[in-house]
Each structure stands twice: as structure tokens, then as C-alpha cells.
Write a protein that holds these residues in place. Sequence first.
Motif, PDB file in Angstrom:
ATOM      1  N   LYS A   1      43.417  45.590  37.785  1.00 52.64           N
ATOM      2  CA  LYS A   1      44.399  46.524  37.251  1.00 52.64           C
ATOM      3  C   LYS A   1      43.882  47.946  37.352  1.00 52.64           C
ATOM      4  CE  LYS A   1      46.655  43.134  34.439  1.00 52.64           C
ATOM      5  NZ  LYS A   1      45.644  42.060  34.406  1.00 52.64           N
TER       6      LYS A   1
ATOM      7  N   SER B   1      41.743  48.979  39.516  1.00 49.88           N
ATOM      8  CA  SER B   1      41.746  49.327  40.927  1.00 49.88           C
ATOM      9  C   SER B   1      43.132  49.774  41.383  1.00 49.88           C
ATOM     10  CB  SER B   1      41.325  48.136  41.777  1.00 49.88           C
ATOM     11  OG  SER B   1      40.069  47.699  41.402  1.00 49.88           O
ATOM     12  N   THR B   2      44.158  49.059  40.876  1.00 48.44           N
ATOM     13  CA  THR B   2      45.514  49.421  41.281  1.00 48.44           C
ATOM     14  C   THR B   2      45.834  50.840  40.849  1.00 48.44           C
ATOM     15  OG1 THR B   2      46.072  47.133  40.921  1.00 48.44           O
ATOM     16  CG2 THR B   2      47.887  48.638  41.264  1.00 48.44           C
TER      17      THR B   2
ATOM     18  N   TYR C   1      43.958  53.069  43.220  1.00 49.32           N
ATOM     19  CA  TYR C   1      44.627  53.107  44.520  1.00 49.32           C
ATOM     20  C   TYR C   1      45.882  53.963  44.472  1.00 49.32           C
ATOM     21  CZ  TYR C   1      42.054  49.954  47.564  1.00 49.32           C
ATOM     22  OH  TYR C   1      41.113  49.424  48.390  1.00 49.32           O
TER      23      TYR C   1
END
Lengths: 268, 523
Positions: free
Chosen positions: A55, A57-58, A61
Motif C-alpha cells: 500500500k 508502495s502504491t 508510485y
Amino acid sequence: MKLHFSRKMLCIPYAVFLVFFVIIPMLVILFYAFTDKELHLSFSNFIRFFSDPTKLSTIVYSLVIALITTVACLLIAYPVAYILARSKIKKKYVIVLLFVTPMWINFVLRVNAIRELFNLLSAQRGMEWLAGSNYFKTVFGMVYDFLPFMVLPLYTTLLKIDQSLYEASADLGAGAFTTFTRVTIPLSMPGIMSGVTMVFLPSMTNYVVSDMLGNAKVTIVGKFIYEYFGTDWHMGSMVALVLLVVVFLSTWLSGGFKAEDTVRGANL
Amino acid sequence: MKRGLSIALAAAFLFPTLTTLGGCARTKGAITLRVYNWEEYIDEGGEGSYVYDMLAEEGGEPDEADAPSIIDDFEAWYEETYGEAVHVEYATFGTNEDMYNELQLGNSYDLICPSDYMIMKLAAEDRLEKYDEEFFDKSVEENYYVRNVSPFILEKFQTNGGLATRDCLWSDYAAGYMWGTTGFVYNPQYVSESDLDELGWHAFTDARYKGKITAKDNVRDTYFAALGVAYEDELLALDPAADNYQTELTRIFNATDEETVANVYPILLDIKKNIYSFETDTGKADLVNGNIWLNYAWSGDAVYALNLAESGEDEDGDKTASVLLDYYVPKAGTNLWFDGWVMPKGANKKAAQAFVNFLSKPENAIRNSYYIGYTSVIAGENNEMLDYAKYLYEAEEDAEDTVEYDLSYFFFGDDVSILADRTQATRRQLYAQFPSAEAISHCAVMDYYRDEANVRINELWSRVKAETLDAWAIIVICVTVVAIALFIVFVKFGGKIDFFRRKPKEGYVLVKQVDADKPQDDA
């Protein structure tokens, strides 16, 4: 009691709108984010969110994608807006209009058109690398889509800069470059800021682009929220809440709340 | 001016009132039936509908009005049969989850058409009304459903499709509508059937289809496919003749325990690496224009895609090249799915059941099936659906290379078959629309995910769909972001703190900064 009409009463529709469509929904999100399935107070979503690298990382990103999109938009839009604002040609608004017209066409249609364009290029024009480069296509689509939102505020602020300031700058011995860095950029800062806010925030969540151009292999935080709302509202609300905080912080830091500085939209 | 305004206002207020009055008058005394169905999942009449095309085939020049929608016909039929007017409020949804959310939000409907697993979930949560006993009384003229439904479907609904959980029986709560399998629609120019035979579910991870195959952008179908890849050997090793074959097959395709999820995770990553896209509805177009070679699809969509590609027209009716596509079902077994009508608590049961019965009239089932390409659960008392299948797919008597395609499992009677082209019977529309008995024997129904499994599989899906960075990368990025934020704070507010304030150079005096935007008083 006699009802007197005062100008303040014109605010009522907006106040009602604000309460029903902004404040209450936010409270609902807050409520769901901190409750479990039985609607008891619970911090499990909070803990699960911040202990799950996927989560975080999202979010990272999405931030990176949004950042690249914003920078690309700025790099493309600034010269255009600058040239347009300073050029002597008559009927400039026709050219500005050309930048804005795409916004009048349904956005899904435009993204679909780009998708077909990419398909054509990769299948029939030998650009096979395009088929697999989902991140590139996603960013491309976002830049294309949000460019008008960057051009417009920049154009209006740049247009407002008094010509005599440039002359004064030249009189004082500044060259073209110094004038640009010391006069134009600082004075167009409000336009840059409002353009950045209008591009950065939606490109973190616009998952239609990442689904259609990134073949749904690129996941940004908007898609994340959408998918959680299919099965687990509480986690979905938590992700939405975290996004809200990120957005709030970035807007605050970029000075988006200072009303007098921002020029939103344009008067066409 | 003021008067003009007030007239305009009055008109604005009056107009909607007038129209609502008009609306009331039309449906006065009518009962309302709120139907909630999938998008494009019913005969909507007009061009492309069965009635319209049949009229056109007979040489007539039909009008849109000659081919009303099923819903219009139902309203007329209901009034005629039961002597009371009914008004259908028809709404559509895109996914089972969207529909479930709508229910969760308190929207009420009389009749909904969820898929098998969602029926079970709704039934388990006690949200559904049971069908009346009368509904299953074959002696009543209007009970078209029970008289026409295929024995195969009836058996599946009475046994929950062979699932282990039997606490709520589908047949109590649901009446079938459409059904089918899942499999690959492929372009035989690039993909050979023998390759697929050899690969089976592993087509998803095989390097020769890299970037040329799609998976579904929903966790259920893609998880199912990944189970197929992960346990293909075990599935093939099962003995189809064994008594417990169905049970074992269903168990493998419904495993959601931690160990299985851990096994499936790397496979899902492989699938993601290998596929062109996770898609919801772009697969058909990508297949026709050559972007991809294989598309994992529901059989109904497969029939639609095969027809469309063959017709040489795209969805908007523009000319494209005519492509022959094929449909393949993995030998190891695949998913058998059903969509059925259920009545939420508080529904108007009489009208809802009448609607189901009306849809189950063989001629109406044919109309719906023709319009949407999916396979109806209706066989027809006199196998009317078979006549329709023959009309579509039966080979000429003197045609070469034909086979007797056995469909006894679905229709009434012991020896029912269609004389069909071998390609039709093994890989084209007929095979997609009416799976062979052989393919059906390897099919498993999907159960719904219980609480814990639901969380586990959602987490799995998010890990598959999103990229996961290493912990150190996240820390580095977070630190950078915080640093940038602090820097901005310093730049912004630093000026207010004496320490950061720039000292004027020697000989200069600091004057108050002038805002260029604001007109100055002394100017």
C-alpha cells in the motif's frame, strides 16, 4: 419573524452543498476508516495500511507518476503560455481555444483514441516496445489529458504581467535570461502553483488512464480505492483518507490555500 | 424584468409538476417492478433483436417499433394475464460487487440477477426471499420456468452446482437465467489447438504467448485461472470416472487456504508478467485487431466475439477484416457459472416471479439468447431451444466432415444431438454456446469467499496488481519527501524567523517588499 433578503443568503445553496457533498462524505470516510465490520472503533485498518509495503508502495508510485506528469506538463505548457501571452498576433484566443477544445470532448473517448493510436504504432508501425511500456503510456495519457489545466492558468497569469515591468527590467540592465528568471518566473508563480495543483492531484487518482493505457498493469492509488470498495469499504476508506492527508499536505505546502495568490481557470 | 423573471420561475416550477402529474396518470394504479440486471443482458428490441432480424429475413422492412423490448412485452403480457398493470423500472449494474454495494446502501429492488457465488453470499446473509412453492408447480399454465428449464440446470440448482456448502440451496432462492463456461478465445492464425492441448492453463505463463494473452481484471476469474496453472498436474491426474471426481475438482478450484494462496502468489506474478493486459471489455477488440492472440473470456462473450470477428464489422458497424476465432476450454477443467434471478427481502414476489416466468417462455429465452449471445438455462418443454441451436449451427445434410454433437445432458429426452460441422462442434460457436458433455464433466462452480479468505485474497490481489517496493526504498523515499517538505517550510516561513532573514548588504537599507500585483498608493 420576518424574513429579510440579504446578500448573505445567496450563500445558502453553497453551504447546503458543502455540508451534504463535502463535509458529510468526509465524516463517513473517517467513520469507515476507523471501524471494523461490526462498526466498532478499530485501528486495524490503520495498522494494516502502514505495515503493508504494497500500500505504501502504491502511494509512492502514484506520487512519482503524478510528479513526472506535472513536470512534463509544466515543461510543455510554460513556453507555450509564455509565447502566446507575449506574442503580438491578433485573435490569440483562437489559439488558446485550440488548447482548450480537447477538454470539451469526453475524456474517455480521448483516452480511447490514444489507446488506438498506440495500438496502431505498436502493431503496424514496428514500434513494438510500446506494447509493453505501460508506465510510459500511462504518463503520456495523463500529460495529454491534463495539459489544458496547466496552460490556462499559466496563460492568464502571464498575460496579466505588466509590459512595463519587462521594460523596467531591461532599463536596469538585465538581459533576457535574467528578466525571465528574476521577473517572469516569480510573477507567474501563482499560475504555476495553480497549474501544478490542478495537474498533480488528479493524476494521482485518475485510474481510467492507467487502466486503459497501462493495460491495468499499472496500479495507482485511485484504482486501489476503487478495488477495495468492491469488497472491503473500511480498508478502501482508509486508503482514501491517507490520500486525502497527502493531498492536503501537498496543497498546504505549495501555498494553494492562499486565496489571493491563485488564479484558477481562465476567463475565455 | 421582475415580472419576466417570476413568470420564468413559475414556469420552471410548474413544468416538472405537470410532467409528474402526466407520469402519474399513465401508470395510475399500476404496480412497479424494479428489476436490476447486468448491462446489455436482455433483449432491448429494435435493430439486432431476434424479432427485428426475423422480420428482415422474411423480406419485410421492419420498423424499430415492430420489435419491442422484452420489458415492453412483459408489461403487456402481465396486464393481459393477471388483469393489472405493471410498470417495470429497469436498472443495470456492471459487476456483482457494484450490485452488492447498491444493496448495502439500502436500494431496494424486486428482482436481481447476480452470479452463482453472489447468490450464495446473499442467501447466506439472509437477504433473499424464497421462491413460492407454487412457482414450481408444473400444472400451472403460467409457470414457464419450471416447465421449460433444462433438467441439467435444475439439477445444478438443487445441488448448489456440486459445491460442498448446502446450507442455502440455490433452487430455493434463485431461478436460472444464463449460464456458461470460461475459456480462451484465440486466433488460430497464431495459436494452434494442439499447442493449447499441450499447455492447458499454462498458456497464461508460457513464453510463446508473452504479451499476447489477456487475463480478467477481477480477482475471482484470475485467481481461478491461477489455480488452474498451479494445480494443473493434480487436476489432470484425477480420474474422471471416480466417484469423488467432481468433489475433488471443485475443492481444488475453490481452495483459499493460506498455503494455496502462498502457492498461487508467484504464479499470479508470472501471469502478470506474461499477459498483455488485465481487461474487462477490451479483449474482444484487441483480439480482432491482432494486438493479442488469446483472450480469457466467458463463453457468452466468446460467442459474441466469434460472431463479431467473423462478420467483418466492428462494434460500431464499421468494416474490418473478417477473422475466424476459436474457443478453447482447458482439459484440466474450467469454471461453470450461472446467473440467476433472486428476490431481495421485501420484493414484490408475485410480479417478480411472473417476470422470471415470462423470460422463461421458450420464445423469449431465444430472443434474449439471440440478442446477447449467452446461453439461456431454458431448454423448452419441446426442446424449442434445440430448434434454435439447429437453426444457427446445423450442418447441411450433404456437408462433409460432420459429427453428431450430443447435447442430451441439457435437453429433454435421451438421445438429443445436432448434426454439425466438426469445427463447430469442437471449437466454434456451437461449442462455446452449448459446451460438450465432455467439457461440462470437467467443470467446477465457484464458491464465495468467506470472511477470512476474502481478506486474504484481496490482499493477494493488491500485491499482484500493485508494485511492491523494498522496505529500504520506501524508507529512502519517505525521508526524501519529508526533507523536501521541511525545506519548503523553511523557505516559506524562514523569513518570519529572525535567524533566517537575509541581512542587507553594507550600504543598503532593507525596504518593505512591494507587491507588483497591487496598485500602490503613491504611484
